[in-house]
Design an enzyme around this catalytic site. Structure first.
Site, PDB file in Angstrom:
ATOM      1  N   LYS A  77       2.627   1.475  -3.382  1.00  0.00           N
ATOM      2  CA  LYS A  77       3.075   0.651  -4.507  1.00  0.00           C
ATOM      3  C   LYS A  77       2.412  -0.733  -4.485  1.00  0.00           C
ATOM      4  O   LYS A  77       1.882  -1.182  -5.502  1.00  0.00           O
ATOM      5  CB  LYS A  77       4.603   0.500  -4.488  1.00  0.00           C
ATOM      6  CG  LYS A  77       5.334   1.828  -4.639  1.00  0.00           C
ATOM      7  CD  LYS A  77       6.831   1.680  -4.629  1.00  0.00           C
ATOM      8  CE  LYS A  77       7.363   1.147  -3.313  1.00  0.00           C
ATOM      9  NZ  LYS A  77       7.108   2.050  -2.162  1.00  0.00           N
ATOM     10  N   THR A  78       2.441  -1.385  -3.335  1.00  0.00           N
ATOM     11  CA  THR A  78       1.809  -2.707  -3.234  1.00  0.00           C
ATOM     12  C   THR A  78       0.310  -2.589  -3.505  1.00  0.00           C
ATOM     13  O   THR A  78      -0.286  -3.401  -4.222  1.00  0.00           O
ATOM     14  CB  THR A  78       2.063  -3.309  -1.836  1.00  0.00           C
ATOM     15  OG1 THR A  78       3.473  -3.479  -1.672  1.00  0.00           O
ATOM     16  CG2 THR A  78       1.382  -4.656  -1.676  1.00  0.00           C
ATOM     17  N   ASP A 122       8.158  -7.270  -5.773  1.00  0.00           N
ATOM     18  CA  ASP A 122       8.483  -6.182  -4.851  1.00  0.00           C
ATOM     19  C   ASP A 122       9.999  -6.101  -4.702  1.00  0.00           C
ATOM     20  O   ASP A 122      10.693  -7.097  -4.890  1.00  0.00           O
ATOM     21  CB  ASP A 122       7.833  -6.490  -3.490  1.00  0.00           C
ATOM     22  CG  ASP A 122       7.478  -5.226  -2.730  1.00  0.00           C
ATOM     23  OD1 ASP A 122       7.798  -4.123  -3.207  1.00  0.00           O
ATOM     24  OD2 ASP A 122       6.860  -5.350  -1.653  1.00  0.00           O
ATOM     25  N   ARG A 230       0.754   5.387   4.852  1.00  0.00           N
ATOM     26  CA  ARG A 230       0.973   4.379   5.893  1.00  0.00           C
ATOM     27  C   ARG A 230       1.113   5.042   7.253  1.00  0.00           C
ATOM     28  O   ARG A 230       0.569   4.562   8.245  1.00  0.00           O
ATOM     29  CB  ARG A 230       2.221   3.549   5.589  1.00  0.00           C
ATOM     30  CG  ARG A 230       2.575   2.597   6.754  1.00  0.00           C
ATOM     31  CD  ARG A 230       3.759   1.689   6.441  1.00  0.00           C
ATOM     32  NE  ARG A 230       3.417   0.743   5.407  1.00  0.00           N
ATOM     33  CZ  ARG A 230       4.220   0.428   4.397  1.00  0.00           C
ATOM     34  NH1 ARG A 230       5.406   0.986   4.294  1.00  0.00           N
ATOM     35  NH2 ARG A 230       3.843  -0.453   3.502  1.00  0.00           N
TER      36      ARG A 230
HETATM   37  N1  LIG Z   1      -3.551   6.402  -2.504  1.00  0.00           N
HETATM   38  C1  LIG Z   1      -3.939   5.781  -1.376  1.00  0.00           C
HETATM   39  N2  LIG Z   1      -5.194   5.904  -0.925  1.00  0.00           N
HETATM   40  C2  LIG Z   1      -5.555   5.294   0.224  1.00  0.00           C
HETATM   41  N3  LIG Z   1      -4.756   4.520   0.982  1.00  0.00           N
HETATM   42  C3  LIG Z   1      -3.494   4.363   0.566  1.00  0.00           C
HETATM   43  C4  LIG Z   1      -3.023   4.970  -0.638  1.00  0.00           C
HETATM   44  N4  LIG Z   1      -1.730   4.640  -0.803  1.00  0.00           N
HETATM   45  C5  LIG Z   1      -1.414   3.857   0.236  1.00  0.00           C
HETATM   46  N5  LIG Z   1      -2.460   3.679   1.062  1.00  0.00           N
HETATM   47  C6  LIG Z   1      -2.462   2.899   2.295  1.00  0.00           C
HETATM   48  O1  LIG Z   1      -1.178   2.989   2.892  1.00  0.00           O
HETATM   49  C7  LIG Z   1      -0.722   1.719   3.327  1.00  0.00           C
HETATM   50  C8  LIG Z   1       0.630   1.433   2.709  1.00  0.00           C
HETATM   51  O2  LIG Z   1       0.521   1.278   1.314  1.00  0.00           O
HETATM   52  P1  LIG Z   1       1.419   0.211   0.507  1.00  0.00           P
HETATM   53  O3  LIG Z   1       1.624  -1.000   1.321  1.00  0.00           O
HETATM   54  O4  LIG Z   1       0.785   0.041  -0.828  1.00  0.00           O
HETATM   55  O5  LIG Z   1       2.775   1.003   0.368  1.00  0.00           O
HETATM   56  P2  LIG Z   1       4.102   0.579  -0.417  1.00  0.00           P
HETATM   57  O6  LIG Z   1       4.439   1.704  -1.329  1.00  0.00           O
HETATM   58  O7  LIG Z   1       3.926  -0.768  -1.026  1.00  0.00           O
HETATM   59  O8  LIG Z   1       5.179   0.520   0.741  1.00  0.00           O
HETATM   60  P3  LIG Z   1       6.554  -0.355   0.812  1.00  0.00           P
HETATM   61  O9  LIG Z   1       7.568   0.371  -0.037  1.00  0.00           O
HETATM   62  O10 LIG Z   1       6.935  -0.297   2.258  1.00  0.00           O
HETATM   63  O11 LIG Z   1       6.239  -1.732   0.332  1.00  0.00           O
HETATM   64  C9  LIG Z   1      -1.828   0.729   2.945  1.00  0.00           C
HETATM   65  O12 LIG Z   1      -2.598   0.482   4.094  1.00  0.00           O
HETATM   66  C10 LIG Z   1      -2.674   1.445   1.954  1.00  0.00           C
HETATM   67  O13 LIG Z   1      -4.003   1.084   2.098  1.00  0.00           O
HETATM   68 MG   LIG Z   2       4.836  -2.589  -0.573  1.00  0.00          MG
END
Ligand SMILES: Nc1ncnc2c1ncn2[C@@H]1O[C@H](COP(=O)(O)OP(=O)(O)OP(=O)(O)O)[C@@H](O)[C@H]1O
Ligand SMILES: [Mg+2]
Length: 357
Positions: A77-78, A122, A230
């Site tokens: 998401k981030t 967020d 992750r």
């Molecule tokens: N589709 C993708 N392709 C490649 N890498 C990804 C992808 N999605 C996530 N990642 C990797 O996974 C890690 C976590 O992603 P991210 O921080 O965006 O998750 P999030 O959904 O924001 O989590 P949270 O809910 O804990 O905030 C990052 O290092 C990101 O680079």
């Molecule tokens: Mg996030």
């Protein structure tokens, strides 16, 4: 001596297969984040739809519609919020629901936005009520009412805002009040990733981290990553450590399997706690039904830890079911631990309900 009281970390941040980000993750994640939609792996539908939304906005020379991203921790998401800003060529401002406790906090942020800026909010489900109400108006009319003074003499001064794109992220879309949800022009629900997609994530990250890994090595790690990029990235880093210390640094299937055995992450991605819960359910309670509290005592953990940390994945994997009468193991659970279900099938111990909820 209770260290837990002094940390604000969620209980699962200590776990190798926990989906929340720990300190080490946060440092590495910035380097591993895909920078544009083309680099973003998987989530085909979301990517296609978002691509249309952003292209159309760009073609109109307009600011993109507000976007809501929902999905479990670690699914991107981030990352996607940053990609939205990059694709729009816009700056991004990052904040979170818990950081905005007063409407005034939000007013300050909104009034300092530039035209076209992306505001990433967020954990949007954790915003305070007054801030939420201010956000409704800001999203819809690009306007906020700033209240000056208190009591009967208070006046609302309308403040025009430049058009901006709100990107909200939440792990709990169900907790968002409908009026807020309805104000997003586009809602994307992120799904867990399939193993082949995680393999691509692993190869991509290995490349960026300068780690040598072959196809089978990536397959081995992807299958244990719980559908979460992750976790895939984190397991890759632990396997890299092992490969450096115990071998020549190259990761193949055997090295990956041996490394993950050391870290007690099994073939399906279960860790020590998950297995302890499952083992107690099968060996002590004949597969259930057994009450959550009883199960927690049996594994020596808090009720909340079992419920929030171990169970969601076990349920998702179809290994455990939550029923009104208690927790029940599925046939797949017996198979996974290599145990024979009792005569007459799982749960048929002749003592159903004995272990109360
Ligand atoms: N589709 C993708 N392709 C490649 N890498 C990804 C992808 N999605 C996530 N990642 C990797 O996974 C890690 C976590 O992603 P991210 O921080 O965006 O998750 P999030 O959904 O924001 O989590 P949270 O809910 O804990 O905030 C990052 O290092 C990101 O680079
Ligand atoms: Mg996030």
């Amino acid at each position: 001596m209770n260290w837990d009281e002094t940390t604000d970390a969620a209980p699962d941040t200590e776990r190798l297969v926990g989906a929340s980000a720990d300190h080490e993750d946060q440092a590495v994640e910035a380097a591993l984040r895909p920078k544009d939609l083309g680099e973003f792996i998987g989530q085909e539908k979301v990517r296609e739809q978002l691509d249309l939304v952003l292209r159309a906005a760009r073609a109109r020379g307009a600011t993109a519609d507000h976007v809501l991203l929902s999905g479990a921790p670690g699914l991107g998401k981030t990352t996607l919020s940053m990609i939205i800003a990059a694709e729009m060529g816009a700056p991004i401002r990052i904040t979170s629901g818990p950081a905005i406790q007063h409407a005034g906090d939000l007013a300050a942020i909104l009034s300092s936005l530039q035209e076209g800026e992306v505001l990433f909010l967020d954990e949007i489900h954790r915003m305070s009520r007054p801030a939420e109400e201010m956000l409704y108006m800001a999203m819809e009319d690009f306007r906020v009412d700033v209240i000056v003074g208190k009591g009967p003499g208070a006046t609302a001064i309308p403040l025009e805002l430049p058009p901006f794109t709100l990107v909200g992220a939440t792990t709990r879309a169900g907790l968002l009040p409908p009026p807020l949800r309805d104000r997003f022009g586009f809602t994307a629900h992120m799904e867990f990733y399939e193993p082949p997609e995680l393999e691509r994530v692993i190869h991509r990250s290995a490349n960026l981290l300068d780690v040598e890994i072959d196809t089978d090595g990536a397959v081995e790690i992807s299958g244990r990553s719980r559908g979460t990029p992750r976790i895939a990235n984190r397991l890759l880093r632990r396997v890299r450590d092992y490969a450096q210390v115990k071998a020549d640094g190259h990761i193949d299937r055997d090295i990956a399997a041996a490394a993950l055995a050391v870290y007690e992450v099994d073939a399906r991605g279960l860790d020590r706690l998950d297995r302890a819960v499952l083992e107690a359910l099968l060996k002590l309670f004949g597969g259930g039904p057994v009450g959550l509290s009883t199960l927690a005592v049996a594994v020596g953990e808090e009720r909340e830890t079992v419920e929030e940390v171990a169970e969601p994945f076990l349920v998702r994997e179809g290994l455990l079911a939550r029923t009104p009468r208690g927790r029940v193991a599925t046939p797949a659970a017996w198979a996974h631990l290599g145990l024979a279900p009792p005569q007459g099938g799982p749960g048929a111990t002749g003592q159903q309900g004995l272990f109360g909820a």
